[in-house]
Design a protein around this motif. Structure first.
Motif, PDB file in Angstrom:
ATOM      1  N   ALA A   1       0.808  -1.214   0.000  1.00 36.81           N
ATOM      2  CA  ALA A   1       0.000   0.000   0.000  1.00 36.81           C
ATOM      3  C   ALA A   1       0.844   1.267   0.000  1.00 36.81           C
ATOM      4  O   ALA A   1       0.316   2.362  -0.053  1.00 36.81           O
ATOM      5  CB  ALA A   1      -0.920   0.000   1.215  1.00 36.81           C
ATOM      6  N   GLY A   2       2.155   1.130   0.052  1.00 35.74           N
ATOM      7  CA  GLY A   2       3.010   2.306   0.050  1.00 35.74           C
ATOM      8  C   GLY A   2       3.333   2.808   1.433  1.00 35.74           C
ATOM      9  O   GLY A   2       4.244   3.582   1.608  1.00 35.74           O
ATOM     10  N   ALA A   3       2.599   2.382   2.423  1.00 33.47           N
ATOM     11  CA  ALA A   3       2.831   2.729   3.830  1.00 33.47           C
ATOM     12  C   ALA A   3       3.251   4.186   3.982  1.00 33.47           C
ATOM     13  O   ALA A   3       4.357   4.506   4.344  1.00 33.47           O
ATOM     14  CB  ALA A   3       3.858   1.787   4.432  1.00 33.47           C
ATOM     15  N   GLN A   4       2.313   5.082   3.705  1.00 34.42           N
ATOM     16  CA  GLN A   4       2.596   6.513   3.699  1.00 34.42           C
ATOM     17  C   GLN A   4       3.054   7.043   5.053  1.00 34.42           C
ATOM     18  O   GLN A   4       3.662   8.092   5.117  1.00 34.42           O
ATOM     19  CB  GLN A   4       1.351   7.280   3.240  1.00 34.42           C
ATOM     20  N   PHE A   5       2.775   6.341   6.130  1.00 31.57           N
ATOM     21  CA  PHE A   5       3.166   6.829   7.448  1.00 31.57           C
ATOM     22  C   PHE A   5       4.637   6.557   7.762  1.00 31.57           C
ATOM     23  O   PHE A   5       5.161   7.057   8.738  1.00 31.57           O
ATOM     24  CB  PHE A   5       2.264   6.247   8.539  1.00 31.57           C
TER      25      PHE A   5
ATOM     26  N   LYS B   1       8.405   7.259   7.472  1.00 33.08           N
ATOM     27  CA  LYS B   1       9.229   8.406   7.097  1.00 33.08           C
ATOM     28  C   LYS B   1      10.585   7.991   6.517  1.00 33.08           C
ATOM     29  O   LYS B   1      11.065   8.590   5.583  1.00 33.08           O
ATOM     30  CB  LYS B   1       9.459   9.297   8.317  1.00 33.08           C
ATOM     31  N   GLU B   2      11.223   6.972   7.129  1.00 34.00           N
ATOM     32  CA  GLU B   2      12.532   6.494   6.681  1.00 34.00           C
ATOM     33  C   GLU B   2      12.596   4.992   6.845  1.00 34.00           C
ATOM     34  O   GLU B   2      11.903   4.424   7.685  1.00 34.00           O
ATOM     35  CB  GLU B   2      13.657   7.109   7.536  1.00 34.00           C
TER      36      GLU B   2
ATOM     37  N   ALA C   1       7.988   8.094  13.365  1.00 31.02           N
ATOM     38  CA  ALA C   1       8.241   9.441  13.883  1.00 31.02           C
ATOM     39  C   ALA C   1       9.620   9.408  14.533  1.00 31.02           C
ATOM     40  O   ALA C   1      10.231   8.348  14.653  1.00 31.02           O
ATOM     41  CB  ALA C   1       7.167   9.841  14.886  1.00 31.02           C
ATOM     42  N   SER C   2      10.116  10.548  14.987  1.00 29.00           N
ATOM     43  CA  SER C   2      11.450  10.582  15.585  1.00 29.00           C
ATOM     44  C   SER C   2      11.528   9.754  16.863  1.00 29.00           C
ATOM     45  O   SER C   2      12.595   9.354  17.277  1.00 29.00           O
ATOM     46  CB  SER C   2      11.871  12.019  15.863  1.00 29.00           C
TER      47      SER C   2
END
Length: 191
Positions: free
Chosen positions: A17-21, A23-24, A61-62
């Motif tokens: 699905a591309g896993a938009q959430f 970040k890296e 997230a960080s």
């Protein structure tokens, strides 16, 4: 359908699905001193050996990362307790580890403490022989991974920590003192 199959399906669907959430993405490779110990024993015993693991690091997230992992732990009993006295009790693990964990970390450069928890499976041979239990098992057992440690360096690319895999069905835990290095993967192209 067992828990491992459900976990793998969720992971594959999120990748497709591309896993938009995410970040890296990066890879973390760890190697260390492995050990196994029973939940209950009269003579305080453990066995030691090798631990190696690789993780796909998905930074949400960080301060939070998702980490599917695959690894191996090989420990052998030497027939002695921790005081070097002979014993009839033993604990051994020769297993492939597979699962997923979530890491909560303090996003601090140079020294970032973290804690992890998850769910996985151990595939292999397990022996727990104590005054309380006689278990000689092969196959799949579930485990609960738990880790604490520090990410070191300017970009937190060196990982130094303690990893534990609690295996209730064979009444033992496997652990490691491990050193890891994180390698970033290609940056995601933004559309």
């Amino acid at each position: 359908m067992n828990k491992l199959q459900i976990l793998l399906i969720i992971f594959l669907i999120s990748n497709l699905a591309g896993a938009q959430f995410i970040k890296e993405r990066s890879i973390n490779a760890q190697i260390g001193y492995g050990l196994s110990a029973p939940y209950n024993s009269v003579d305080e015993i453990f066995s030691d050996g090798l631990f190696a693991q690789s993780e796909l690091v998905l930074k949400v997230a960080s301060w939070i990362e998702l980490r599917p992992y695959a690894g191996i732990v090989l420990t052998n009993s030497n027939g002695k307790d921790i005081n070097d006295n002979p014993t009839n009790e033993s604990v051994e693990t020769k297993a492939f580890l597979l699962g997923g964990k979530a890491r909560l970390r303090a996003p601090i450069p140079w020294v970032a403490p973290y804690i992890e928890i998850g769910l996985g499976t151990s595939i292999g041979k397990f022996e727990t022989i104590t005054a309380f239990d006689i278990i000689n098992s092969s196959g799949f057992v579930y485990h609960i991974p738990f880790s604490i440690g520090l990410e070191l360096g300017k970009n937190n690319s060196v990982d130094l920590g303690f990893a534990y895999y609690f295996q209730p069905s064979v009444k033992q835990f496997t652990g490691a003192f491990a050193l890891g290095i994180t390698f970033p993967l290609c940056a995601k192209v933004k559309t």
